[in-house]
Enzyme design. Structure first.
Site, mmCIF file in Angstrom:
data_model
loop_
_atom_site.group_PDB
_atom_site.id
_atom_site.type_symbol
_atom_site.label_atom_id
_atom_site.label_comp_id
_atom_site.label_asym_id
_atom_site.label_seq_id
_atom_site.Cartn_x
_atom_site.Cartn_y
_atom_site.Cartn_z
ATOM 1 C CG ASP A 1 8.803 -0.627 -0.844
ATOM 2 O OD1 ASP A 1 7.966 0.468 -0.243
ATOM 3 O OD2 ASP A 1 8.071 -1.818 -0.630
ATOM 4 C CE1 TYR B 1 4.497 -5.985 3.280
ATOM 5 C CE2 TYR B 1 4.304 -6.843 1.242
ATOM 6 C CZ TYR B 1 3.802 -6.649 2.358
ATOM 7 O OH TYR B 1 2.364 -6.950 2.495
ATOM 8 C CE LYS C 1 0.528 -1.932 3.659
ATOM 9 N NZ LYS C 1 1.905 -2.313 3.365
ATOM 10 N NE ARG D 1 -7.863 -4.117 -19.442
ATOM 11 C CZ ARG D 1 -7.501 -3.779 -20.796
ATOM 12 N NH1 ARG D 1 -6.604 -3.245 -21.467
ATOM 13 N NH2 ARG D 1 -8.411 -4.486 -21.685
HETATM 14 C C1 LIG Z 1 2.435 -3.268 2.380
HETATM 15 C C2 LIG Z 1 3.765 -3.449 1.510
HETATM 16 C C3 LIG Z 1 4.010 -3.701 0.283
HETATM 17 C C4 LIG Z 1 2.927 -4.030 -0.469
HETATM 18 O O1 LIG Z 1 1.806 -3.472 -0.743
HETATM 19 P P1 LIG Z 1 0.096 -4.047 -0.957
HETATM 20 O O2 LIG Z 1 -0.426 -2.869 -0.980
HETATM 21 O O3 LIG Z 1 -0.101 -4.594 0.306
HETATM 22 O O4 LIG Z 1 0.216 -4.929 -2.211
HETATM 23 C C5 LIG Z 1 5.054 -3.354 -0.249
HETATM 24 N N1 LIG Z 1 6.132 -2.881 0.556
HETATM 25 C C6 LIG Z 1 5.838 -2.315 1.670
HETATM 26 C C7 LIG Z 1 7.116 -1.887 2.582
HETATM 27 C C8 LIG Z 1 4.932 -2.508 2.366
HETATM 28 O O5 LIG Z 1 4.582 -2.283 3.755
#
Ligand SMILES: *Cc1c(COP(=O)(O)O)cnc(C)c1O
Length: 391
Positions: free
Chosen positions: A177, A105, A202, A53
């Site tokens: 982000d 998001y 992603k 962890r």
């Molecule tokens: C998918 C996404 C998130 C969240 O991420 P997870 O891996 O699904 O928890 C945050 N910001 C953006 C722009 C995203 O596309």
């Protein structure tokens, strides 16, 4: 022999930083250290690892390469993008305020609205692509300005450098982000951001086979606080997840080049199409944020949104009529996806003032053959729209 990979180009760093051959076996690829604990030679005498962890060598490799790709001093990985967001929020205290984008998001919005908000942390929404709106929305207790660019699903462009300039004398920190762009196309720290966040689920993972998140920054005090909470709260990625993400990162540059080229061709096709009303793609010269995107991004990435001529049902029908584009949430994988945000990714923002149009469709353009992609959209539009027009 270990080179000084930090000084090499992006593509080379993506493949090599933190990923030198295994010293004990010579394995070219860093192993999946599938272990929860580590032997100690004597109490407290060990090789830097005690419990997974806290730290795991496969995760360390991911930390090192992500810091190198975003140009940060450190990176920390998490079990999901939202776990990364939650961890960043541990830098806040009751009474603090967060300024979010009005098309942030959905999961980020839900986390601030329904979870973090319960702990005395306030938030508000503004169109962060409008710099006057940003100035007006800042409060003395604002601690984060939380930028996404391009945004989801309208692909609005936020001027990172301009927002960094607005808050330069304000205690607020700038979080970007960077999920939709990836570090190959955009490096927010170099534009004045304090922290970069990714859903590595992603483009970084890139193959729709792993969920993860990462935070990158430079501030050593923030690192200590976040590292403490990464261990204390424990939403860490497993070694196999880190390994899949590392494997994805190696091809990030070539994938992003192809995603961007395919998306541009798809956007241009849709822009000319008689059944399509508006196209949202920052690479189109008539996009409102095109000039800023051209300045702060290397290319325009693989996300394209558009509205069809028709209604809610027509859009939903188009979204289920493609054959190469698969009807699914998420984005950033090699395969093309199509979705209807009003009923899928953005259903949770209903009633918040951040709703999307009924006729909006969002594409995550993959790296298949571009003619196959355009032909697929052509047949779906042709199959649905004339039939709908007759109703
Ligand atoms: C998918 C996404 C998130 C969240 O991420 P997870 O891996 O699904 O928890 C945050 N910001 C953006 C722009 C995203 O596309």
């Amino acid at each position: 022999m270990t080179s000084n990979w930090q000084e090499s180009a992006f593509e080379t760093r993506a493949i090599h930083v933190g990923q030198d051959p295994d010293p004990t076996t010579g394995a070219v690829i860093p192993p999946i250290y599938q272990t929860s604990t580590y032997v100690q030679e004597a109490v407290g005498v060990h090789k830097g690892y005690e419990y997974s962890r806290t730290d795991n060598p496969t995760r360390t490799a991911l930390h090192e390469v992500m810091a190198a790709l975003e140009g940060g001093a450190w990176a920390l990985a998490y079990a999901s993008g939202l776990a990364a967001t939650q961890n960043l929020a541990y830098l806040l205290n009751p009474g603090d305020h967060v300024l979010l984008s009005d098309d942030t998001y959905g999961g980020t919005y839900r986390l601030f609205a329904k979870v973090i908000g319960r702990y005395g942390i306030d938030f508000s929404l503004a169109d962060l692509s409008d710099l006057d709106a940003v100035r007006a929305a800042l409060r003395p207790n604002t601690r984060f300005v939380w930028v996404e660019t391009p945004t989801n699903p309208y692909l609005k462009i936020v001027d990172i450098r301009a927002i960094a300039g607005i808050i330069v004398d304000h205690p607020a920190r700038l979080v970007v982000d960077n999920t939709f762009a990836s570090p190959y196309l955009q490096q927010p720290l170099s534009l004045g951001a304090d922290y970069v966040l990714h859903s590595t689920t992603k483009y970084l993972g890139g193959h729709s086979d792993v969920v993860g998140g990462v935070v990158v920054g430079n501030d050593p005090d923030a690192y200590e606080t976040l590292k403490f909470h990464q261990n204390a709260a424990g939403a860490v990625p497993g070694p196999f997840d880190c390994w899949l993400t590392l494997r994805g990162i190696k091809t990030l540059a070539v994938r992003m080049d192809r995603h961007s080229a395919n998306a541009r061709a798809v956007a241009e096709f849709l822009h000319r199409h008689e059944f399509v009303d508006r196209v949202f793609y920052p690479g189109l010269p008539d996009h409102l944020g095109h000039d800023i995107a051209q300045r702060q991004m290397r290319d325009f990435s693989g996300m394209v949104s558009f509205t069809v001529r028709g209604d809610f049902e027509v859009a939903a029908e188009v979204a289920k009529s493609t054959k190469v584009f698969q009807l699914a949430e998420s984005l950033g994988g090699v395969e093309s996806l199509i979705e209807h945000p009003g009923q899928m990714t953005h259903a949770s923002v209903a009633g918040t003032g951040a709703e999307v149009e009924d006729t909006l469709i969002r594409l995550s353009v993959g790296i298949e053959n571009v003619t196959d992609l355009v032909d697929d959209l052509e047949q779906a539009l042709a199959a649905v729209i004339p039939a709908a027009a007759l109703r």
